[in-house]
Design a protein around this motif. Structure first.
Motif, PDB file in Angstrom:
ATOM      1  N   VAL A 181     -31.298  29.373 104.375  1.00  0.00           N
ATOM      2  CA  VAL A 181     -31.287  28.695 105.541  1.00  0.00           C
ATOM      3  C   VAL A 181     -30.983  27.391 105.052  1.00  0.00           C
ATOM      4  O   VAL A 181     -30.408  26.491 105.549  1.00  0.00           O
ATOM      5  CB  VAL A 181     -32.456  28.845 106.546  1.00  0.00           C
ATOM      6  CG1 VAL A 181     -32.498  27.799 107.369  1.00  0.00           C
ATOM      7  CG2 VAL A 181     -32.599  30.235 106.826  1.00  0.00           C
ATOM      8  N   VAL A 182     -31.786  26.723 104.107  1.00  0.00           N
ATOM      9  CA  VAL A 182     -31.626  25.248 103.556  1.00  0.00           C
ATOM     10  C   VAL A 182     -30.358  25.159 103.009  1.00  0.00           C
ATOM     11  O   VAL A 182     -29.800  24.205 103.226  1.00  0.00           O
ATOM     12  CB  VAL A 182     -32.811  24.984 102.416  1.00  0.00           C
ATOM     13  CG1 VAL A 182     -32.514  23.438 101.878  1.00  0.00           C
ATOM     14  CG2 VAL A 182     -34.176  25.237 103.044  1.00  0.00           C
ATOM     15  N   ARG A 183     -29.754  26.171 102.048  1.00  0.00           N
ATOM     16  CA  ARG A 183     -28.488  25.942 101.512  1.00  0.00           C
ATOM     17  C   ARG A 183     -27.420  25.714 102.730  1.00  0.00           C
ATOM     18  O   ARG A 183     -26.562  25.067 102.376  1.00  0.00           O
ATOM     19  CB  ARG A 183     -28.239  27.171 100.677  1.00  0.00           C
ATOM     20  CG  ARG A 183     -27.041  27.188  99.822  1.00  0.00           C
ATOM     21  CD  ARG A 183     -26.646  28.371  99.082  1.00  0.00           C
ATOM     22  NE  ARG A 183     -26.041  29.394  99.836  1.00  0.00           N
ATOM     23  CZ  ARG A 183     -26.558  30.635 100.131  1.00  0.00           C
ATOM     24  NH1 ARG A 183     -28.085  30.918  99.796  1.00  0.00           N
ATOM     25  NH2 ARG A 183     -25.972  31.315 100.821  1.00  0.00           N
ATOM     26  N   GLU A 184     -27.468  26.416 103.860  1.00  0.00           N
ATOM     27  CA  GLU A 184     -26.647  26.328 104.819  1.00  0.00           C
ATOM     28  C   GLU A 184     -26.576  24.984 105.537  1.00  0.00           C
ATOM     29  O   GLU A 184     -25.563  24.437 105.888  1.00  0.00           O
ATOM     30  CB  GLU A 184     -26.737  27.675 105.751  1.00  0.00           C
ATOM     31  CG  GLU A 184     -25.946  27.853 107.111  1.00  0.00           C
ATOM     32  CD  GLU A 184     -26.171  28.743 107.768  1.00  0.00           C
ATOM     33  OE1 GLU A 184     -25.440  28.855 108.982  1.00  0.00           O
ATOM     34  OE2 GLU A 184     -27.189  29.525 107.771  1.00  0.00           O
ATOM     35  N   GLU A 185     -27.715  24.759 105.812  1.00  0.00           N
ATOM     36  CA  GLU A 185     -27.922  23.613 106.477  1.00  0.00           C
ATOM     37  C   GLU A 185     -27.446  22.383 105.701  1.00  0.00           C
ATOM     38  O   GLU A 185     -26.703  21.168 106.227  1.00  0.00           O
ATOM     39  CB  GLU A 185     -29.520  23.077 106.891  1.00  0.00           C
ATOM     40  CG  GLU A 185     -30.089  24.111 107.675  1.00  0.00           C
ATOM     41  CD  GLU A 185     -30.140  23.352 109.026  1.00  0.00           C
ATOM     42  OE1 GLU A 185     -29.662  22.169 109.319  1.00  0.00           O
ATOM     43  OE2 GLU A 185     -30.767  23.899 109.912  1.00  0.00           O
ATOM     44  N   ILE A 186     -27.694  22.590 104.323  1.00  0.00           N
ATOM     45  CA  ILE A 186     -27.245  21.392 103.362  1.00  0.00           C
ATOM     46  C   ILE A 186     -25.746  21.327 103.348  1.00  0.00           C
ATOM     47  O   ILE A 186     -24.992  20.309 103.039  1.00  0.00           O
ATOM     48  CB  ILE A 186     -27.865  21.269 102.213  1.00  0.00           C
ATOM     49  CG1 ILE A 186     -29.212  21.112 102.133  1.00  0.00           C
ATOM     50  CG2 ILE A 186     -26.988  20.563 100.991  1.00  0.00           C
ATOM     51  CD1 ILE A 186     -30.028  21.182 100.684  1.00  0.00           C
ATOM     52  N   SER A 187     -25.030  22.592 103.236  1.00  0.00           N
ATOM     53  CA  SER A 187     -23.619  22.655 103.280  1.00  0.00           C
ATOM     54  C   SER A 187     -22.930  21.877 104.574  1.00  0.00           C
ATOM     55  O   SER A 187     -21.848  21.333 104.455  1.00  0.00           O
ATOM     56  CB  SER A 187     -23.374  23.946 103.196  1.00  0.00           C
ATOM     57  OG  SER A 187     -23.412  24.778 104.049  1.00  0.00           O
ATOM     58  N   HIS A 188     -23.862  21.900 105.677  1.00  0.00           N
ATOM     59  CA  HIS A 188     -23.249  21.570 106.841  1.00  0.00           C
ATOM     60  C   HIS A 188     -23.088  20.087 106.657  1.00  0.00           C
ATOM     61  O   HIS A 188     -22.501  19.435 107.611  1.00  0.00           O
ATOM     62  CB  HIS A 188     -24.090  21.672 108.121  1.00  0.00           C
ATOM     63  CG  HIS A 188     -23.900  23.313 108.523  1.00  0.00           C
ATOM     64  ND1 HIS A 188     -24.880  23.907 109.255  1.00  0.00           N
ATOM     65  CD2 HIS A 188     -22.997  24.044 108.274  1.00  0.00           C
ATOM     66  CE1 HIS A 188     -24.648  25.178 109.542  1.00  0.00           C
ATOM     67  NE2 HIS A 188     -23.591  25.236 108.682  1.00  0.00           N
ATOM     68  N   VAL A 189     -23.929  19.224 105.824  1.00  0.00           N
ATOM     69  CA  VAL A 189     -23.782  17.775 105.811  1.00  0.00           C
ATOM     70  C   VAL A 189     -23.037  17.051 104.563  1.00  0.00           C
ATOM     71  O   VAL A 189     -22.863  16.072 104.176  1.00  0.00           O
ATOM     72  CB  VAL A 189     -24.985  17.109 105.762  1.00  0.00           C
ATOM     73  CG1 VAL A 189     -26.077  17.640 106.779  1.00  0.00           C
ATOM     74  CG2 VAL A 189     -26.156  17.645 104.373  1.00  0.00           C
ATOM     75  N   GLY A 190     -22.300  18.358 103.851  1.00  0.00           N
ATOM     76  CA  GLY A 190     -21.306  18.056 102.956  1.00  0.00           C
ATOM     77  C   GLY A 190     -21.556  18.341 101.480  1.00  0.00           C
ATOM     78  O   GLY A 190     -20.724  17.769 100.675  1.00  0.00           O
ATOM     79  N   VAL A 191     -22.439  19.079 101.053  1.00  0.00           N
ATOM     80  CA  VAL A 191     -22.678  19.455  99.816  1.00  0.00           C
ATOM     81  C   VAL A 191     -22.675  20.884  99.825  1.00  0.00           C
ATOM     82  O   VAL A 191     -23.564  21.691 100.290  1.00  0.00           O
ATOM     83  CB  VAL A 191     -23.963  19.056  99.247  1.00  0.00           C
ATOM     84  CG1 VAL A 191     -24.242  19.453  97.724  1.00  0.00           C
ATOM     85  CG2 VAL A 191     -24.070  17.385  99.183  1.00  0.00           C
ATOM     86  N   ASP A 192     -21.581  21.401  99.185  1.00  0.00           N
ATOM     87  CA  ASP A 192     -21.652  22.929  98.997  1.00  0.00           C
ATOM     88  C   ASP A 192     -22.585  23.316  98.221  1.00  0.00           C
ATOM     89  O   ASP A 192     -22.391  23.290  96.986  1.00  0.00           O
ATOM     90  CB  ASP A 192     -20.144  23.584  98.912  1.00  0.00           C
ATOM     91  CG  ASP A 192     -19.124  23.119  99.837  1.00  0.00           C
ATOM     92  OD1 ASP A 192     -19.603  23.449 101.160  1.00  0.00           O
ATOM     93  OD2 ASP A 192     -18.115  22.967  99.770  1.00  0.00           O
ATOM     94  N   MET A 193     -23.424  24.680  98.496  1.00  0.00           N
ATOM     95  CA  MET A 193     -24.351  25.036  97.497  1.00  0.00           C
ATOM     96  C   MET A 193     -24.040  26.454  97.215  1.00  0.00           C
ATOM     97  O   MET A 193     -23.491  27.105  97.750  1.00  0.00           O
ATOM     98  CB  MET A 193     -25.837  24.999  98.063  1.00  0.00           C
ATOM     99  CG  MET A 193     -26.182  23.996  98.831  1.00  0.00           C
ATOM    100  SD  MET A 193     -26.651  22.529  97.593  1.00  0.00           S
ATOM    101  CE  MET A 193     -27.944  23.226  96.666  1.00  0.00           C
ATOM    102  N   THR A 194     -24.169  26.813  95.732  1.00  0.00           N
ATOM    103  CA  THR A 194     -23.857  28.163  95.476  1.00  0.00           C
ATOM    104  C   THR A 194     -24.857  29.179  95.937  1.00  0.00           C
ATOM    105  O   THR A 194     -25.911  28.774  96.170  1.00  0.00           O
ATOM    106  CB  THR A 194     -23.998  28.149  93.691  1.00  0.00           C
ATOM    107  OG1 THR A 194     -25.331  27.714  93.409  1.00  0.00           O
ATOM    108  CG2 THR A 194     -22.807  27.171  93.235  1.00  0.00           C
TER     109      THR A 194
END
Length: 396
Positions: A243-256
């Motif tokens: 969930v954290v990874r998805e939220e962060i990807s929404h603000v511009g940092v793609d997470m593995t």
């Protein structure tokens, strides 16, 4: 002699962690002791040690109904708080064969344990400090029934003793939980390393994403100085990394995608910014960090106690000098060790970089944090007291 039978009761997410530190200290002194944990707030992870027992349920407020916050209280009542409280009380009435109860949290936690369980009870008073607000006369009257009370600082212990409470200060148990695992965090020696503590409640993923927006703004400023930024985002056991990874990807940092096990469970890059999600290595993160961005409770205070400057964001649209009661309480506790900045990313970034450029202020924040939080060692003292009471119960 039979093994000690001990029940830890907590009422908060930070208190849940503190109960674990105490349990470890008890086990170190008495490996055969039976130790269980009953969280009044939140749910113990399924694989937690000590094992969680009793009725547990997540509530919308995350346990934040102090000061009679009407909105949070109404939300929790709608989610079944009344029925949960009755079931928890009933469970505690069935614990009268225990040798000792350890109440970790506020006076409500202590009172429920005393009234329902009717067993010798050790009170670990984590919720109040004289730095913020002293215990009331009613709270002191309830605490006088505890076998021993462990206060979170010297000033609070002295105030409680003046009110007739058997209170001591033996170290801040929060600081017993800052252990290093040796995990390699891949920190570059030339980087500005920022630990991010989004907390352990339901809004932790959105808090992490909001801080990443601010990190992007910080990284842009630091890019002009030729210095990269590395962010280490703490993922509490109660928080889903996906969930954290998805939220962060929404603000511009793609997470593995996350990897199994403890340590770095996801990572991502953006120009001049590297972000890693870290689980199970809090002490390593704090040791590596130059500065901490924190929306947490206990974790913020632990970081300050380690001598790290802690910076929090005010609520959107809220002036830092008119912060919400929870952050105001923490500010009173930590004093100058905590800096609260406007939430807007560019303004937050400018103010944070201004702090980085002021080593004298950073040293003052570090010294204040260590002074306010105090020394480690409290868990060992609580364990010794608990086992002494259990031994006396066994002889009686």
């Amino acid at each position: 002699m039979k093994s000690a039978d001990i029940l830890l009761v907590s009422n908060g997410f930070g208190e849940m962690a503190i109960a674990t530190y105490i349990a470890r200290a008890i086990r170190a002194q008495a490996a055969s002791a039976k130790i269980e944990h009953f969280p009044l707030v939140g749910c113990a992870p399924k694989d937690a040690w000590p094992p969680g027992v009793g009725p547990q349920k997540e509530m919308p407020s995350g346990g934040l109904i102090a000061y009679w916050n009407a909105r949070n209280l109404a939300a929790d009542l709608s989610a079944g708080l009344g029925g949960l409280t009755l079931r928890q009380y009933s469970f505690l009435t069935r614990q009268r064969a225990r040798d000792v109860i350890v109440a970790v949290g506020d006076v409500y936690c202590l009172a429920l344990s005393l009234i329902a369980a009717r067993r010798p009870t050790v009170f670990v008073a984590t919720a109040k400090s004289d730095y913020v607000a002293p215990h009331s006369s009613v709270e002191r009257a309830i605490a006088r029934s505890a076998a021993t009370t462990f206060a979170r600082d010297d000033a609070t212990a002295a105030s409680l003793r003046a009110g007739g409470v058997r209170a001591v200060y033996a170290g801040n148990i929060m600081m017993d939980g800052v252990e290093r695992t040796g995990l390699d965090l891949g920190v570059r020696p030339d980087a500005l390393v920022i630990a991010v503590l989004p907390g352990s409640r339901a809004d932790a993923s959105s808090a992490a994403a909001a801080h990443v927006e601010r990190l992007i703004a910080i990284a842009e400023i630091m890019r002009g100085r030729g210095r990269p930024v590395q962010a280490l985002v703490s993922i509490a056991p109660s928080v889903d990394p996906a969930v954290v990874r998805e939220e962060i990807s929404h603000v511009g940092v793609d997470m593995t995608p996350p990897r199994l096990g403890e340590g770095i469970v996801a990572s991502g890059d953006r120009e001049n910014l590297k972000v890693a999600l870290v689980r199970g290595a809090f002490g390593d993160m704090i040791a590596a960090a130059d500065i901490v961005l924190g929306q947490a409770g206990t974790a913020n205070e632990q970081a300050a106690g380690c001598g790290k400057p802690v910076v929090a964001a005010a609520q959107p649209g809220e002036a830092p000098e008119k912060m919400q009661w929870y952050r105001m309480r923490q500010k009173r506790l930590l004093g100058d060790a905590l800096l609260v900045l406007p939430a807007q990313p560019q303004q937050f970034a400018l103010e944070l970089v201004r702090l980085i450029d002021d080593p004298k202020r950073i040293r003052h924040m570090a010294d204040t944090g260590r002074e306010r939080m105090g020394r480690a060692g409290g868990a060992q003292a609580v364990a010794t007291a608990v086992l002494s009471i259990a031994a006396a119960e066994a002889r009686s």
